[in-house]
Design a protein around this motif. Structure first.
Motif, PDB file in Angstrom:
ATOM      1  N   VAL A 238       0.814  -1.212   0.000  1.00 20.17           N
ATOM      2  CA  VAL A 238       0.000   0.000   0.000  1.00 20.17           C
ATOM      3  C   VAL A 238       0.849   1.266   0.000  1.00 20.17           C
ATOM      4  O   VAL A 238       0.484   2.263  -0.640  1.00 20.17           O
ATOM      5  CB  VAL A 238      -0.984   0.000   1.194  1.00 20.17           C
ATOM      6  CG1 VAL A 238      -0.248   0.021   2.525  1.00 20.17           C
ATOM      7  CG2 VAL A 238      -1.939   1.177   1.099  1.00 20.17           C
ATOM      8  N   ASP A 239       1.992   1.249   0.684  1.00 20.39           N
ATOM      9  CA  ASP A 239       2.829   2.445   0.717  1.00 20.39           C
ATOM     10  C   ASP A 239       3.384   2.755  -0.671  1.00 20.39           C
ATOM     11  O   ASP A 239       3.472   3.921  -1.069  1.00 20.39           O
ATOM     12  CB  ASP A 239       3.973   2.270   1.718  1.00 20.39           C
ATOM     13  CG  ASP A 239       3.499   2.441   3.155  1.00 20.39           C
ATOM     14  OD1 ASP A 239       3.857   3.449   3.770  1.00 20.39           O
ATOM     15  OD2 ASP A 239       2.747   1.586   3.641  1.00 20.39           O
ATOM     16  N   ALA A 240       3.731   1.700  -1.405  1.00 20.58           N
ATOM     17  CA  ALA A 240       4.212   1.909  -2.773  1.00 20.58           C
ATOM     18  C   ALA A 240       3.105   2.478  -3.647  1.00 20.58           C
ATOM     19  O   ALA A 240       3.340   3.369  -4.476  1.00 20.58           O
ATOM     20  CB  ALA A 240       4.716   0.592  -3.355  1.00 20.58           C
ATOM     21  N   ILE A 276      10.853   4.970  -4.513  1.00 18.18           N
ATOM     22  CA  ILE A 276      10.042   3.975  -3.815  1.00 18.18           C
ATOM     23  C   ILE A 276      10.834   2.680  -3.677  1.00 18.18           C
ATOM     24  O   ILE A 276      11.456   2.212  -4.631  1.00 18.18           O
ATOM     25  CB  ILE A 276       8.725   3.726  -4.576  1.00 18.18           C
ATOM     26  CG1 ILE A 276       7.886   5.013  -4.606  1.00 18.18           C
ATOM     27  CG2 ILE A 276       7.932   2.595  -3.941  1.00 18.18           C
ATOM     28  CD1 ILE A 276       6.645   4.926  -5.475  1.00 18.18           C
ATOM     29  N   SER A 277      10.816   2.091  -2.494  1.00 17.34           N
ATOM     30  CA  SER A 277      11.617   0.900  -2.235  1.00 17.34           C
ATOM     31  C   SER A 277      11.022  -0.361  -2.855  1.00 17.34           C
ATOM     32  O   SER A 277      11.757  -1.219  -3.352  1.00 17.34           O
ATOM     33  CB  SER A 277      11.775   0.701  -0.720  1.00 17.34           C
ATOM     34  OG  SER A 277      12.416   1.816  -0.139  1.00 17.34           O
ATOM     35  N   ALA A 278       9.691  -0.505  -2.808  1.00 16.80           N
ATOM     36  CA  ALA A 278       9.037  -1.705  -3.331  1.00 16.80           C
ATOM     37  C   ALA A 278       8.941  -1.633  -4.860  1.00 16.80           C
ATOM     38  O   ALA A 278       8.865  -0.541  -5.435  1.00 16.80           O
ATOM     39  CB  ALA A 278       7.643  -1.842  -2.725  1.00 16.80           C
ATOM     40  N   PRO A 279       8.931  -2.780  -5.539  1.00 16.81           N
ATOM     41  CA  PRO A 279       8.854  -2.772  -7.015  1.00 16.81           C
ATOM     42  C   PRO A 279       7.498  -2.309  -7.519  1.00 16.81           C
ATOM     43  O   PRO A 279       6.449  -2.736  -7.032  1.00 16.81           O
ATOM     44  CB  PRO A 279       9.118  -4.230  -7.381  1.00 16.81           C
ATOM     45  CG  PRO A 279       8.734  -5.023  -6.172  1.00 16.81           C
ATOM     46  CD  PRO A 279       9.071  -4.142  -5.002  1.00 16.81           C
ATOM     47  N   VAL A 280       7.521  -1.412  -8.496  1.00 15.44           N
ATOM     48  CA  VAL A 280       6.321  -0.906  -9.162  1.00 15.44           C
ATOM     49  C   VAL A 280       6.580  -0.983 -10.670  1.00 15.44           C
ATOM     50  O   VAL A 280       7.547  -0.405 -11.164  1.00 15.44           O
ATOM     51  CB  VAL A 280       5.997   0.545  -8.759  1.00 15.44           C
ATOM     52  CG1 VAL A 280       4.738   1.029  -9.482  1.00 15.44           C
ATOM     53  CG2 VAL A 280       5.816   0.665  -7.249  1.00 15.44           C
ATOM     54  N   ASP A 281       5.733  -1.697 -11.379  1.00 14.46           N
ATOM     55  CA  ASP A 281       5.895  -1.866 -12.823  1.00 14.46           C
ATOM     56  C   ASP A 281       4.969  -0.932 -13.591  1.00 14.46           C
ATOM     57  O   ASP A 281       3.890  -0.578 -13.103  1.00 14.46           O
ATOM     58  CB  ASP A 281       5.596  -3.308 -13.231  1.00 14.46           C
ATOM     59  CG  ASP A 281       6.543  -4.307 -12.581  1.00 14.46           C
ATOM     60  OD1 ASP A 281       7.705  -3.928 -12.344  1.00 14.46           O
ATOM     61  OD2 ASP A 281       6.117  -5.446 -12.321  1.00 14.46           O
ATOM     62  N   GLN A 292       3.816  -4.510  -6.872  1.00 17.30           N
ATOM     63  CA  GLN A 292       3.832  -5.969  -6.783  1.00 17.30           C
ATOM     64  C   GLN A 292       3.350  -6.434  -5.405  1.00 17.30           C
ATOM     65  O   GLN A 292       3.361  -5.694  -4.431  1.00 17.30           O
ATOM     66  CB  GLN A 292       5.233  -6.487  -7.074  1.00 17.30           C
ATOM     67  CG  GLN A 292       5.693  -6.190  -8.491  1.00 17.30           C
ATOM     68  CD  GLN A 292       4.721  -6.720  -9.530  1.00 17.30           C
ATOM     69  OE1 GLN A 292       4.484  -7.924  -9.605  1.00 17.30           O
ATOM     70  NE2 GLN A 292       4.137  -5.828 -10.316  1.00 17.30           N
ATOM     71  N   ASN A 293       2.924  -7.697  -5.342  1.00 13.42           N
ATOM     72  CA  ASN A 293       2.315  -8.265  -4.135  1.00 13.42           C
ATOM     73  C   ASN A 293       3.269  -9.218  -3.422  1.00 13.42           C
ATOM     74  O   ASN A 293       4.201  -9.746  -4.028  1.00 13.42           O
ATOM     75  CB  ASN A 293       1.054  -9.043  -4.513  1.00 13.42           C
ATOM     76  CG  ASN A 293       0.084  -8.224  -5.329  1.00 13.42           C
ATOM     77  OD1 ASN A 293      -0.799  -7.584  -4.807  1.00 13.42           O
ATOM     78  ND2 ASN A 293       0.240  -8.254  -6.649  1.00 13.42           N
ATOM     79  N   SER A 294       2.980  -9.487  -2.165  1.00 13.97           N
ATOM     80  CA  SER A 294       3.759 -10.473  -1.414  1.00 13.97           C
ATOM     81  C   SER A 294       2.871 -11.148  -0.373  1.00 13.97           C
ATOM     82  O   SER A 294       1.998 -10.518   0.229  1.00 13.97           O
ATOM     83  CB  SER A 294       4.962  -9.806  -0.736  1.00 13.97           C
ATOM     84  OG  SER A 294       4.556  -8.678   0.029  1.00 13.97           O
ATOM     85  N   GLY A 295       3.093 -12.439  -0.189  1.00 15.02           N
ATOM     86  CA  GLY A 295       2.311 -13.195   0.775  1.00 15.02           C
ATOM     87  C   GLY A 295       2.777 -12.945   2.194  1.00 15.02           C
ATOM     88  O   GLY A 295       3.965 -12.753   2.457  1.00 15.02           O
ATOM     89  N   ARG A 309       7.134   2.676   7.429  1.00 19.81           N
ATOM     90  CA  ARG A 309       7.016   3.531   6.245  1.00 19.81           C
ATOM     91  C   ARG A 309       8.268   3.416   5.365  1.00 19.81           C
ATOM     92  O   ARG A 309       9.309   2.951   5.818  1.00 19.81           O
ATOM     93  CB  ARG A 309       6.795   4.989   6.664  1.00 19.81           C
ATOM     94  CG  ARG A 309       5.486   5.244   7.399  1.00 19.81           C
ATOM     95  CD  ARG A 309       4.292   4.880   6.558  1.00 19.81           C
ATOM     96  NE  ARG A 309       3.030   5.220   7.195  1.00 19.81           N
ATOM     97  CZ  ARG A 309       1.840   4.802   6.784  1.00 19.81           C
ATOM     98  NH1 ARG A 309       1.749   4.019   5.715  1.00 19.81           N
ATOM     99  NH2 ARG A 309       0.735   5.148   7.414  1.00 19.81           N
ATOM    100  N   ASP A 310       8.123   3.829   4.133  1.00 18.65           N
ATOM    101  CA  ASP A 310       9.205   3.732   3.163  1.00 18.65           C
ATOM    102  C   ASP A 310      10.227   4.838   3.416  1.00 18.65           C
ATOM    103  O   ASP A 310       9.952   6.024   3.193  1.00 18.65           O
ATOM    104  CB  ASP A 310       8.634   3.856   1.750  1.00 18.65           C
ATOM    105  CG  ASP A 310       9.647   3.535   0.664  1.00 18.65           C
ATOM    106  OD1 ASP A 310      10.857   3.512   0.967  1.00 18.65           O
ATOM    107  OD2 ASP A 310       9.233   3.313  -0.486  1.00 18.65           O
ATOM    108  N   THR A 311      11.406   4.434   3.863  1.00 17.23           N
ATOM    109  CA  THR A 311      12.458   5.410   4.170  1.00 17.23           C
ATOM    110  C   THR A 311      13.093   5.992   2.911  1.00 17.23           C
ATOM    111  O   THR A 311      13.911   6.909   2.989  1.00 17.23           O
ATOM    112  CB  THR A 311      13.553   4.765   5.030  1.00 17.23           C
ATOM    113  OG1 THR A 311      14.087   3.616   4.346  1.00 17.23           O
ATOM    114  CG2 THR A 311      12.986   4.316   6.372  1.00 17.23           C
ATOM    115  N   GLY A 312      12.706   5.451   1.740  1.00 18.78           N
ATOM    116  CA  GLY A 312      13.225   6.006   0.492  1.00 18.78           C
ATOM    117  C   GLY A 312      12.564   7.308   0.098  1.00 18.78           C
ATOM    118  O   GLY A 312      12.991   7.974  -0.859  1.00 18.78           O
TER     119      GLY A 312
END
Length: 399
Positions: A238-240, A276-281, A292-295, A309-312
């Motif tokens: 959600v933060d991404a 953003i730290s998490a992958p976004v396509d 992208q998602n993660s279990g 929170r995203d420190t990036g």
């Protein structure tokens, strides 16, 4: 005389294009301002086809969400992995050789709900070519090395008495009825989101120990996994998503064009040092940025606890801009407990002044009637009640 008149016109024009601080603030027509649809992708509620008319409203229109199809697959894999290492004698509560499950469907006309239903049914081999709650077949699955027949005892769209979808109270009522109707035939409960999963757990007769899966990684769901009440969920990062929604607007407002709009601060570091730290396509064909998602389960739930929170993303020195943002339903668990708090955290860092208006989750008018005073804003972010309502909003931006 003509020269004097011309000089006066030039001076007046210059004054109208300059603010008190001396910066150019030439008026931008509403139809040309940045527009981001988020969380609910403009699409046909029956076919799922993306509404490219809305997505091509102007050159500064984009969608930000998450990989819905990929998310459905992640949820399905999460369930399969759990079952593969489970004790079949524990899972099959009545020992009939059948894994019976019930399914909480969010909104049959929502692409995310459709994708999750498909992912769940494909994992359990009950997919029959349609996300319709009643269109299902019997399947089979590996449970601890033993093959069990799989039966979807019932799938139901959770619609509240007020017409709202993804309704947690409706899920509580449904679970109460299922527990009575199916008793020990229920070996598992699966939900299209955490709100409905937590609603199921509120049922006074919820069968103790029956595994239950949600989707969203809401704070209460994460804590429920830690407490052993919820078996698993899926984080759609959600933060991404929230940051990407804001970052695309920031990039457009800063005058970026081309690929810089959907890469700067997202997949590459922007001028302010943010990424953003998490992958976004990015999907060019639909102008969509997808996180992208993660279990999430008992082995990693602590990584997803609230407050991380995203420190990036750091404080920028960008010029402050005003954004009008709609939320389709003030009672939506995911948006209210996860998405909006993330927006409110990151917006000040990007120097975006958010005005958030919220609907009732049932009537488009509850949002669109608040989509007003558009000339007071520099950009817009829209979360529709119905996914085929994009034109209702863009029509208002014509003037």
């Amino acid at each position: 005389m003509k020269k004097v008149i011309l000089a006066g016109v030039v001076i007046a024009a210059a004054i109208s294009a300059v603010s008190c601080g001396g910066k150019n603030v030439a008026k931008v027509a509403n139809k040309d301002k940045p527009l981001v649809f988020y969380n609910r992708q403009p699409s046909d509620p029956v076919s799922g086809e993306i509404d490219m008319e809305s997505m091509n409203w102007n050159g500064s229109t984009y969608y930000v969400g998450f990989d819905a199809a990929g998310g459905g697959a992640v949820q399905g894999q999460l369930i399969k992995d759990f079952l593969a290492s489970a004790d079949p004698a524990v899972i099959d509560r009545n020992g009939d050789g059948i894994l019976g499950y019930v399914l909480c469907v969010g909104d049959v006309g929502h692409n995310d709900s459709r994708a999750r239903t498909e992912g769940i049914r494909r994992a359990l081999d009950t997919w029959n070519g349609s996300p319709d709650p009643t269109n299902v077949k019997d399947g089979s699955v590996n449970v601890g090395g033993k093959t069990l027949k799989v039966v979807e005892l019932e799938g139901k769209a959770m619609t509240g008495t007020d017409g709202s979808t993804w309704n947690a109270n409706a899920a509580t009522d449904a679970m109460s009825g299922w527990a009575t109707k199916f008793a020990d035939q229920i070996d598992m409960v699966v939900s299209n989101n955490d709100g409905m999963a937590m609603g199921c757990l509120q049922a006074s007769n919820y069968p103790a120990g029956v595994p239950i899966f949600g989707y969203d990684a809401n704070a209460d769901a994460i804590e429920a996994i830690g407490a052993g009440r919820l078996t698993g969920t899926v984080s759609q990062n959600v933060d991404a998503q929230a940051t990407a929604t804001l970052q695309v607007l920031r990039n457009l407002l800063d005058g970026l064009t081309g690929s810089d709009v959907y890469t700067q601060g997202i997949s590459t570091t922007d001028r302010y040092g943010n990424k953003i730290s998490a992958p976004v396509d990015y999907v060019n064909s639909t102008k969509a940025l997808l996180a992208q998602n993660s279990g999430v389960n008992s082995s990693n739930w602590e990584q997803y606890k609230a407050g991380n929170r995203d420190t990036g993303i750091k404080q920028t020195n960008a010029e402050t801009k005003k954004v009008l943002l709609t939320v389709y339903n003030s009672a939506d668990n995911f948006l209210s407990s996860s998405y909006v708090p993330a927006l409110n955290y990151y917006a000040p860092l990007l120097n975006l002044d958010l005005t958030i208006v919220q609907g009732d989750g049932q009537n488009e008018s509850s949002c669109i009637d608040k989509f007003t005073n558009l000339g007071n804003y520099d950009a817009y972010a829209i979360n529709m009640v119905k996914t085929n309502s994009g034109r209702d909003y863009t029509d208002r931006l014509k003037y």
